[in-house]
Scaffold this motif. Structure first.
Motif, mmCIF file in Angstrom:
data_model
loop_
_atom_site.group_PDB
_atom_site.id
_atom_site.type_symbol
_atom_site.label_atom_id
_atom_site.label_comp_id
_atom_site.label_asym_id
_atom_site.label_seq_id
_atom_site.Cartn_x
_atom_site.Cartn_y
_atom_site.Cartn_z
ATOM 1 N N LYS A 101 0.888 -1.168 0.000
ATOM 2 C CA LYS A 101 0.000 0.000 0.000
ATOM 3 C C LYS A 101 0.919 1.209 0.000
ATOM 4 N N ASP A 102 1.199 1.701 -1.215
ATOM 5 C CA ASP A 102 2.278 2.670 -1.409
ATOM 6 C C ASP A 102 1.790 4.112 -1.298
ATOM 7 N N ALA A 103 2.664 4.960 -0.787
ATOM 8 C CA ALA A 103 2.381 6.408 -0.748
ATOM 9 C C ALA A 103 3.674 7.138 -0.418
ATOM 10 N N PRO A 104 3.816 8.385 -0.901
ATOM 11 C CA PRO A 104 4.930 9.202 -0.414
ATOM 12 C C PRO A 104 4.867 9.238 1.112
ATOM 13 N N PHE A 105 6.035 9.264 1.769
ATOM 14 C CA PHE A 105 6.068 9.070 3.215
ATOM 15 C C PHE A 105 5.163 10.032 3.974
ATOM 16 N N ASP A 106 5.165 11.319 3.550
ATOM 17 C CA ASP A 106 4.368 12.278 4.326
ATOM 18 C C ASP A 106 2.872 12.154 4.057
ATOM 19 N N GLN A 107 2.512 11.275 3.109
ATOM 20 C CA GLN A 107 1.080 11.023 2.880
ATOM 21 C C GLN A 107 0.671 9.605 3.291
ATOM 22 N N LYS A 144 10.187 -27.190 8.257
ATOM 23 C CA LYS A 144 10.848 -26.113 7.511
ATOM 24 C C LYS A 144 9.883 -24.939 7.362
ATOM 25 N N ILE A 145 10.400 -23.739 7.628
ATOM 26 C CA ILE A 145 9.620 -22.520 7.368
ATOM 27 C C ILE A 145 10.377 -21.714 6.328
ATOM 28 N N ILE A 146 9.661 -21.308 5.301
ATOM 29 C CA ILE A 146 10.262 -20.442 4.273
ATOM 30 C C ILE A 146 9.461 -19.146 4.245
ATOM 31 N N CYS A 147 10.136 -18.058 4.586
ATOM 32 C CA CYS A 147 9.481 -16.746 4.556
ATOM 33 C C CYS A 147 9.744 -16.123 3.197
ATOM 34 N N VAL A 148 8.696 -15.690 2.523
ATOM 35 C CA VAL A 148 8.920 -14.955 1.281
ATOM 36 C C VAL A 148 9.103 -13.494 1.681
ATOM 37 N N SER A 149 10.353 -13.073 1.601
ATOM 38 C CA SER A 149 10.709 -11.705 1.974
ATOM 39 C C SER A 149 10.809 -10.890 0.698
ATOM 40 N N SER A 150 11.922 -10.208 0.490
ATOM 41 C CA SER A 150 12.090 -9.355 -0.683
ATOM 42 C C SER A 150 13.514 -8.822 -0.678
ATOM 43 N N VAL A 151 13.986 -8.368 -1.851
ATOM 44 C CA VAL A 151 15.248 -7.616 -1.848
ATOM 45 C C VAL A 151 15.132 -6.395 -0.932
ATOM 46 N N HIS A 152 13.896 -5.960 -0.695
ATOM 47 C CA HIS A 152 13.691 -4.774 0.146
ATOM 48 C C HIS A 152 13.792 -5.090 1.634
ATOM 49 N N GLU A 153 14.297 -6.287 1.978
ATOM 50 C CA GLU A 153 14.706 -6.481 3.371
ATOM 51 C C GLU A 153 16.068 -5.823 3.578
ATOM 52 N N VAL A 154 16.789 -5.565 2.461
ATOM 53 C CA VAL A 154 18.086 -4.862 2.584
ATOM 54 C C VAL A 154 18.165 -3.584 1.742
ATOM 55 N N ILE A 155 17.350 -3.475 0.683
ATOM 56 C CA ILE A 155 17.402 -2.264 -0.161
ATOM 57 C C ILE A 155 16.307 -1.301 0.294
ATOM 58 N N PRO A 156 16.677 -0.113 0.749
ATOM 59 C CA PRO A 156 15.642 0.868 1.118
ATOM 60 C C PRO A 156 14.767 1.171 -0.095
ATOM 61 N N TRP A 157 13.496 1.575 0.141
ATOM 62 C CA TRP A 157 12.580 1.770 -0.993
ATOM 63 C C TRP A 157 11.703 2.984 -0.751
ATOM 64 N N ALA A 158 12.132 4.109 -1.343
ATOM 65 C CA ALA A 158 11.371 5.358 -1.209
ATOM 66 C C ALA A 158 9.957 5.172 -1.757
ATOM 67 N N GLY A 159 9.001 5.719 -1.067
ATOM 68 C CA GLY A 159 7.602 5.607 -1.504
ATOM 69 C C GLY A 159 6.947 4.296 -1.074
ATOM 70 N N HIS A 160 7.727 3.432 -0.422
ATOM 71 C CA HIS A 160 7.218 2.119 -0.003
ATOM 72 C C HIS A 160 7.738 1.815 1.414
ATOM 73 N N VAL A 161 7.724 2.841 2.266
ATOM 74 C CA VAL A 161 8.382 2.716 3.573
ATOM 75 C C VAL A 161 7.743 1.606 4.412
ATOM 76 N N ASN A 162 6.423 1.494 4.343
ATOM 77 C CA ASN A 162 5.738 0.449 5.128
ATOM 78 C C ASN A 162 6.154 -0.947 4.646
ATOM 79 N N TYR A 163 6.239 -1.120 3.331
ATOM 80 C CA TYR A 163 6.608 -2.425 2.750
ATOM 81 C C TYR A 163 8.043 -2.785 3.136
ATOM 82 N N ALA A 164 8.988 -1.844 2.931
ATOM 83 C CA ALA A 164 10.396 -2.128 3.245
ATOM 84 C C ALA A 164 10.562 -2.413 4.739
ATOM 85 N N ALA A 165 9.832 -1.664 5.574
ATOM 86 C CA ALA A 165 9.919 -1.911 7.025
ATOM 87 C C ALA A 165 9.409 -3.306 7.352
#
Ligand code: NAD
Length: 290
Positions: A120-126, A169-190
């Motif tokens: 659920k993407d938005a610029p951070f201040d919005q 076995k547990i496999i979590c589907v994470s993302s490259v954004h567990e290490v790459i910051p992502w402007a406009g997607h702060v909630n997702y990257a967090a």
């Protein structure tokens, strides 16, 4: 404004995939799996890949039972059992009911794939509190609730050597954004950064019970979640600048990684993220020497 997908470009660039023949190598025979968010995209491909490898699969979905049923039908076509089950992974009681259903249908659970996720993407201040909270609820709390149920079941049952050398076995589907910051997607990257340390901490805690916990970190994979990134020529060309391997990934490639991580072939892998990303985590801005 989100660009409208260009159907001609999509048809030319990404021909319809052909469903692979049923594998004769059943590395997961006898194992029981739950895959969350398995009615589309990466979860669908993982559920089918696990089924083709011989696992019986509970196909979790939150909406669209017909899509989930089609996934289950493909798994049954190759000889494994499959059931569909509706549950919102962010709801504690629904997750408990999903595991109860799997135990009732299959006797136990050996593999959990924590795949369900949203953006659920938005610029951070919005970014609203509702957008922040929902993404954290599904992507992080949902993975916690499912992993906790899985660990309870794995500890209760222990290792059955004839099925697997691990108790689960547990496999979590994470993302490259567990290490790459992502402007406009702060909630997702967090949420994905949270998944990384949750995964590693659970792995450290439960390893003595012979429970393995790992993540897959997909890069750009062609699924409904990110159509705006590949659905037009301009968007796709822009995306390729971020991928040293110069193509988008397909969900089936994540499916194959999941089968390996769930199998005894990867028995000594624990607490690790396997990036399946065509090199997206390799700082592509430096590919011509910086
Ligand atoms: P998708 O939208 O096709 O799949 C997400 C699935 O999760 C859907 O089936 C959806 O119905 C389900 N879902 C959403 N909320 C749910 C809930 N509360 N309970 C149960 N299920 C729920 O997109 P996808 O690309 O296949 O995403 C799957 C996972 O892969 C996500 O965790 C996503 O963050 C991750 N991922 C995707 C990419 C990519 O490029 N596609 C990259 C990195 C990580």
């Amino acid at each position: 404004m989100t660009p409208v997908p260009d159907q001609d470009f999509i048809k030319q660039t990404f021909p319809e995939p052909v469903m692979p023949a049923c594998s004769i190598v059943k590395t997961l025979r006898g194992q029981k799996a739950i895959v969350t968010g398995a009615s589309s995209g990466i979860g669908k491909a993982i559920a089918i890949a696990l089924g083709h490898a011989g696992a019986d699969v509970l196909v979790n979905y939150v909406s669209g039972p017909d899509d989930a049923e089609a996934v289950a039908a493909e798994i049954r076509r190759c000889g494994a059992q499959a059931i569909i089950h509706r549950a919102d992974v962010s709801k504690e009681d629904e997750v408990a009911a999903m595991f109860a259903r799997a135990r009732e249908a299959f006797g136990t659970v050996d593999i959990l794939v924590n795949n369900a996720g949203i953006q659920k993407d938005a610029p951070f201040d919005q970014l609203s509190l509702v957008q922040w909270q929902r993404v954290l609820d599904v992507n992080l709390t949902g993975q916690f609730l499912c992993a906790r149920e899985a660990v309870r079941e794995f500890k209760r049952r222990g290792v059955r050597k004839e099925i697997s050398c691990a108790a689960g076995k547990i496999i979590c589907v994470s993302s490259v954004h567990e290490v790459i910051p992502w402007a406009g997607h702060v909630n997702y990257a967090a949420s994905k950064g949270g998944v990384m340390l949750m995964m590693k901490s659970i792995a450290q805690e439960v390893a003595p019970w012979r429970i393995r916990v790992n993540s897959i970190g997909p890069g750009a994979i062609r699924t409904p979640i990110n159509t705006e990134a590949w659905g037009t020529r301009e968007a796709y060309d822009g995306l390729l600048k971020l991928i040293p391997y110069k193509r988008i990934g397909e969900a089936e490639e994540i499916g194959r990684a999941a089968v390996w991580l769930a199998s005894d072939d990867s028995d000594y892998i624990n607490g690790t993220t396997l990036f399946v990303d065509g090199g997206m985590t390799l700082y592509p801005g430096f590919e011509t020497g910086g």
